[in-house]
Enzyme design. Sequence first.
Site, short mmCIF file in Angstrom:
data_model
loop_
_atom_site.label_atom_id
_atom_site.label_comp_id
_atom_site.label_asym_id
_atom_site.label_seq_id
_atom_site.Cartn_x
_atom_site.Cartn_y
_atom_site.Cartn_z
N ARG A 118 12.93 2.80 -28.94
CA ARG A 118 12.68 1.37 -28.66
C ARG A 118 13.35 0.87 -27.38
NH1 ARG A 118 13.39 0.99 -34.35
NH2 ARG A 118 11.34 1.03 -35.32
N LYS A 140 7.49 -3.02 -14.04
CA LYS A 140 6.20 -2.63 -14.62
C LYS A 140 6.20 -1.11 -14.78
CE LYS A 140 2.88 -6.16 -13.23
NZ LYS A 140 1.68 -6.44 -12.43
N GLU A 182 0.87 -1.65 0.81
CA GLU A 182 1.59 -2.61 -0.04
C GLU A 182 2.52 -3.50 0.81
OE1 GLU A 182 0.68 -2.95 -3.13
OE2 GLU A 182 0.37 -1.01 -4.12
N LYS A 224 9.20 -9.10 -3.21
CA LYS A 224 8.91 -8.69 -4.59
C LYS A 224 9.98 -9.24 -5.54
CE LYS A 224 7.00 -5.68 -7.74
NZ LYS A 224 6.21 -4.51 -8.01
N GLU A 234 4.46 -11.86 -15.53
CA GLU A 234 3.14 -12.16 -14.95
C GLU A 234 2.36 -13.22 -15.75
OE1 GLU A 234 1.22 -8.84 -12.91
OE2 GLU A 234 -0.70 -9.61 -13.58
N ARG A 238 3.13 -13.94 -10.28
CA ARG A 238 3.25 -12.48 -10.08
C ARG A 238 1.87 -11.82 -9.93
NH1 ARG A 238 7.24 -7.93 -12.83
NH2 ARG A 238 6.31 -6.20 -11.68
N ASN A 242 -1.26 -8.59 -7.12
CA ASN A 242 -2.41 -7.72 -7.37
C ASN A 242 -3.53 -7.94 -6.36
OD1 ASN A 242 -1.41 -6.41 -9.69
ND2 ASN A 242 -1.73 -8.29 -10.84
N HIS A 245 -6.13 -5.26 -5.87
CA HIS A 245 -5.95 -4.25 -6.91
C HIS A 245 -7.13 -4.17 -7.88
CE1 HIS A 245 -1.97 -4.02 -5.25
NE2 HIS A 245 -1.55 -3.18 -6.17
N HIS A 249 -8.27 -0.64 -8.18
CA HIS A 249 -8.22 0.12 -9.44
C HIS A 249 -9.60 0.66 -9.81
CE1 HIS A 249 -4.22 -1.89 -10.92
NE2 HIS A 249 -4.02 -0.98 -10.00
N HIS A 262 -3.40 5.47 -4.30
CA HIS A 262 -3.34 4.08 -4.76
C HIS A 262 -3.33 3.11 -3.56
CE1 HIS A 262 -2.27 0.59 -7.15
NE2 HIS A 262 -1.23 0.39 -6.37
P1 NAD Z 1 3.02 9.36 -5.90
O1 NAD Z 1 4.09 9.06 -6.84
O2 NAD Z 1 1.87 10.18 -6.37
O3 NAD Z 1 3.65 10.05 -4.61
C1 NAD Z 1 2.80 10.43 -3.56
C2 NAD Z 1 2.97 11.92 -3.20
O4 NAD Z 1 4.15 12.07 -2.42
C3 NAD Z 1 3.13 12.83 -4.39
O5 NAD Z 1 2.50 14.06 -4.12
C4 NAD Z 1 4.66 13.03 -4.44
O6 NAD Z 1 5.04 14.22 -5.09
C5 NAD Z 1 4.99 13.06 -2.99
N1 NAD Z 1 6.35 12.69 -2.62
C6 NAD Z 1 7.11 11.74 -3.19
N2 NAD Z 1 8.24 11.57 -2.49
C7 NAD Z 1 8.18 12.45 -1.47
C8 NAD Z 1 9.05 12.74 -0.39
N3 NAD Z 1 10.16 12.04 -0.17
N4 NAD Z 1 8.71 13.73 0.47
C9 NAD Z 1 7.54 14.42 0.30
N5 NAD Z 1 6.66 14.16 -0.68
C10 NAD Z 1 6.99 13.18 -1.55
O7 NAD Z 1 2.36 8.02 -5.30
P2 NAD Z 1 3.00 6.64 -4.85
O8 NAD Z 1 2.12 6.16 -3.77
O9 NAD Z 1 4.45 6.72 -4.62
O10 NAD Z 1 2.80 5.71 -6.14
C11 NAD Z 1 1.52 5.39 -6.61
C12 NAD Z 1 1.63 4.99 -8.07
O11 NAD Z 1 2.45 3.85 -8.18
C13 NAD Z 1 0.29 4.64 -8.68
O12 NAD Z 1 0.18 5.25 -9.95
C14 NAD Z 1 0.35 3.14 -8.83
O13 NAD Z 1 -0.41 2.67 -9.90
C15 NAD Z 1 1.82 2.93 -9.05
N6 NAD Z 1 2.30 1.58 -8.73
C16 NAD Z 1 3.08 0.95 -9.63
C17 NAD Z 1 3.58 -0.30 -9.35
C18 NAD Z 1 4.50 -0.97 -10.33
O14 NAD Z 1 4.83 -2.14 -10.12
N7 NAD Z 1 4.98 -0.29 -11.33
C19 NAD Z 1 3.30 -0.91 -8.12
C20 NAD Z 1 2.52 -0.22 -7.22
C21 NAD Z 1 2.01 1.03 -7.52
N1 GLY Z 2 2.56 -4.21 -8.24
C1 GLY Z 2 2.31 -5.42 -8.92
C2 GLY Z 2 3.49 -5.96 -9.66
O1 GLY Z 2 4.53 -5.35 -9.70
O2 GLY Z 2 3.39 -6.99 -10.24
#
Ligand code: NAD
Ligand code: GLY
Length: 361
Positions: A118, A140, A182, A224, A234, A238, A242, A245, A249, A262
Amino acid sequence: MNTLSVDLGERSYPIYIGGNLISDPQYLAPHIRGRKVMVVSNETVAPLYLDMLMAALSEFDASSLILPDGEEYKTLETVNRIFDALLEQHYDRHATLIALGGGVIGDITGFAAATYQRGINFIQVPTTLLAQVDSSVGGKTGVNHPLGKNMIGAFHQPQCVISDTDTLDTLDDRELSAGLAEVIKYGLINDKGFFSWLEDNMQLLLQRDPHTLTRAIQLSCQHKADIVAADEKEQGKRALLNLGHTFGHAIETGMGYGRWLHGEAVAAGMLLAAALSNAMGWIKASDVARIETLLKLAGLPVRAPSSMSAQQFVDLMSVDKKVIDGTMRLVLLQDIGHAIITDEFDPDRVLEILDEYRENA
Ligand code: NAD
Ligand code: GLY
């Protein structure tokens, strides 16, 4: 090193931004409650940074779990692998999970932390630009479902965020550009001055000038943090984060997770949102052109994929967390720096824009 704060009362936490932070125990230790720690990373990031992080955890009982790399692994099955490891090694409620990687690792690990027994503590150590400017901040967490991106999740704030800007040195150019999408988003929704600064400094950002990159990360995180502090769950503003997005998405789900990054899908989505806003009589055509120029300069796509029909797009867009009682809401632009969330758009215009702003159209 700079410290920002996400102000959420007793759940407030710091964001540390700077070089050479991963290997320094002083940032981690104060945010770990019990003795047991598990670092979750992936097969790409672990060989680069795991040893450094484990060395900084030498005073704790720390283990690691290495997951496969890719958006296609952002699933409940992968979360279950974390639960298996935690249970096999008798991790209790005082344990801390540390996410070492990009947004995929951060979202999966955060969701495991939100739900294991939990809820246990977790720490974000983001290593992509996208994760440092966006996904590691705000709590998130979640995974994808085959029918919809990020459809399973929870709000669960980390204990702290440690953004070591040195890790960006090993990031490939395509991933850097994805993170810039972003960054540009914050200018578009909230800060026209920041958008202009990005126009002036995009070349330096692409050259990874350390000072300019750090400045962009700080300003993005400040935006942010302010929005999350005002609307953690949200209920209102917030949702502006998006921008692009709902379109983005749909691209990620429609093309198959991992085909478009992404950030790339968000970039094309932001231009579609801007074009629709102009079609509704809001943002000026010259500003849509400005947005397109900056996104292209950042190395980002600005058109919807040609292999998705406009109708397929709209069907996927209807699976979105902003849909309320069956009504689709979109984040659209009145101006650069002024986003709104609205259902007052013409659905026929959405189809027209999707046809007009398509690869090879
Ligand atoms: P990712 O986590 O897939 O990383 C991108 C690539 O870079 C991967 O292959 C990873 O292994 C590699 N990598 C990471 N760090 C590295 C480094 N320092 N050197 C070399 N390679 C490296 O993608 P991302 O763009 O970081 O994140 C995208 C994800 O984040 C999506 O799933 C998206 O939905 C999510 N997201 C979440 C939020 C949130 O608020 N939680 C906000 C925006 C995006
Ligand atoms: N990436 C959108 C949020 O964190 O609300």
